[in-house]
Scaffold this motif. Structure first.
Motif, PDB file in Angstrom:
ATOM      1  N   SER A  56       0.860  -1.188   0.000  1.00  0.00           N
ATOM      2  CA  SER A  56       0.000   0.000   0.000  1.00  0.00           C
ATOM      3  C   SER A  56       0.896   1.237   0.000  1.00  0.00           C
ATOM      4  O   SER A  56       1.938   1.230  -0.652  1.00  0.00           O
ATOM      5  N   TYR A  57       0.517   2.302   0.728  1.00  0.00           N
ATOM      6  CA  TYR A  57       1.278   3.549   0.705  1.00  0.00           C
ATOM      7  C   TYR A  57       1.780   3.921   2.090  1.00  0.00           C
ATOM      8  O   TYR A  57       1.227   3.490   3.101  1.00  0.00           O
ATOM      9  N   ASP A  58       2.774   4.800   2.109  1.00  0.00           N
ATOM     10  CA  ASP A  58       3.287   5.316   3.379  1.00  0.00           C
ATOM     11  C   ASP A  58       2.267   6.254   4.032  1.00  0.00           C
ATOM     12  O   ASP A  58       1.215   6.557   3.464  1.00  0.00           O
ATOM     13  N   ALA A  59       2.591   6.720   5.226  1.00  0.00           N
ATOM     14  CA  ALA A  59       1.635   7.520   6.001  1.00  0.00           C
ATOM     15  C   ALA A  59       1.261   8.827   5.313  1.00  0.00           C
ATOM     16  O   ALA A  59       0.161   9.355   5.531  1.00  0.00           O
ATOM     17  N   GLU A  90       4.946  -0.701   2.348  1.00  0.00           N
ATOM     18  CA  GLU A  90       4.326   0.558   1.963  1.00  0.00           C
ATOM     19  C   GLU A  90       5.202   1.287   0.953  1.00  0.00           C
ATOM     20  O   GLU A  90       6.354   1.631   1.238  1.00  0.00           O
ATOM     21  N   HIS A  96      -4.898   8.816  -1.296  1.00  0.00           N
ATOM     22  CA  HIS A  96      -3.685   8.056  -1.010  1.00  0.00           C
ATOM     23  C   HIS A  96      -3.467   7.916   0.497  1.00  0.00           C
ATOM     24  O   HIS A  96      -3.059   6.848   0.968  1.00  0.00           O
ATOM     25  N   HIS A 134      -3.426   4.301   2.842  1.00  0.00           N
ATOM     26  CA  HIS A 134      -2.525   3.908   3.929  1.00  0.00           C
ATOM     27  C   HIS A 134      -3.315   3.404   5.129  1.00  0.00           C
ATOM     28  O   HIS A 134      -3.031   2.318   5.670  1.00  0.00           O
ATOM     29  N   ARG A 140      -3.593  -0.734   6.165  1.00  0.00           N
ATOM     30  CA  ARG A 140      -3.093  -1.278   7.438  1.00  0.00           C
ATOM     31  C   ARG A 140      -4.196  -2.020   8.197  1.00  0.00           C
ATOM     32  O   ARG A 140      -3.966  -3.096   8.757  1.00  0.00           O
ATOM     33  N   THR A 160       6.845   4.033  -1.366  1.00  0.00           N
ATOM     34  CA  THR A 160       7.227   5.410  -1.104  1.00  0.00           C
ATOM     35  C   THR A 160       8.392   5.765  -2.021  1.00  0.00           C
ATOM     36  O   THR A 160       8.775   4.979  -2.895  1.00  0.00           O
ATOM     37  N   GLY A 219       0.775   9.063   2.204  1.00  0.00           N
ATOM     38  CA  GLY A 219       0.105   8.761   0.946  1.00  0.00           C
ATOM     39  C   GLY A 219       0.931   9.208  -0.243  1.00  0.00           C
ATOM     40  O   GLY A 219       0.401   9.655  -1.258  1.00  0.00           O
TER      41      GLY A 219
END
Length: 253
Positions: A119-122, A152, A131, A135, A139, A154, A124
């Protein structure tokens, strides 16, 4: 072999941050699944057929070797200060109940027996509201489905800064605020995985070109996308031949 499920916000996101990794995983024999939260439409879905950007996503997925594409059922939330009302046929992703969205994603994770969720980092990535929600929902869904590993996607901030300077030096129109963009993504010390995908540069570039509406459109990133799809493959690979991830919970680099 493993099953890798990549959860993205919109069609075309699967290429920019993870396209090479998906192609490499598929080439090495793993099952690769792409799930998008939103279908790329701001308004109602067409009466017949699927939204154009979903068709482009399926074309991109075929190039990358993706075995299955799933849409969670939400509309695009848009980017900017105004959050428009929901279309009549479905909610915007950012307005959806996060627990419900996580439940929908968890159902696909269980069905596929996913070994890895991407998925994505915090932040987004660059901060788009959809986005950032990916995140959060990713999670939660991983916890609900008991997915063994979460990565994640990034980009290191120093790499973002170099790419932004290059775009400005080439005078490619780029309607983003440099400082705000370079403050997003992740510090290099947080990166746990750097994936070399230069061997898959041709596939990644072709997958990007499959998103014709975005490449030929008037969006903020469109001029950059047009420049990328026109590059010689070795140059494209030099610029976008590595992809970065942070594992949750964080393990040794």
């Amino acid at each position: 072999m493993a099953t890798l499920l990549a959860f993205h916000a919109h069609p075309d996101d699967e290429v920019l941050l993870t396209g090479g990794t998906l192609a490499r995983a598929a080439a090495e024999g793993h099952r690769v699944v792409v799930v998008v939260a939103a279908d790329g439409l701001m308004g109602a879905r067409p009466a017949e057929g699927e939204p154009p950007r979903m068709a482009e996503l399926r074309a991109s997925a075929a190039v990358l070797g993706v075995a299955r594409v799933v849409h969670l059922g939400y509309a695009d939330s848009g980017h900017g200060p105004v959050l428009f009302p929901d279309p009549p046929d479905r909610p915007r992703f950012v307005r959806a109940d996060p627990e419900e969205a996580a439940g929908r994603l968890a159902a696909v994770l269980r069905e596929e027996g996913a070994d890895v969720l991407v998925s994505y980092d915090a932040n987004g990535g660059y901060g788009h509201r959809d986005h950032v929600r990916v995140h959060r929902v990713g999670r939660r869904a991983a916890a609900l489905a008991g997915v063994p590993r979460v990565l994640e996607a990034t980009v290191p901030r120093d790499t973002v800064e170099r790419l932004v300077r290059l775009v400005r030096a080439l005078r490619i129109p780029f309607r983003y605020e440099d400082a705000a963009l370079c403050d997003r993504f992740s510090a290099r010390r947080e990166i746990t995985h750097t994936i070399d995908v230069r061997r898959f540069a041709r596939q990644k570039q072709a997958a990007l070109a499959a998103h014709r509406s975005q490449v030929a459109g008037t969006g903020r990133l469109a001029p950059v996308l047009r420049a990328l799809v026109r590059l010689p493959v070795p140059v494209f690979g030099l610029l976008l031949g590595r992809e970065w991830f942070t594992e949750v919970p964080r393990r040794a680099a």
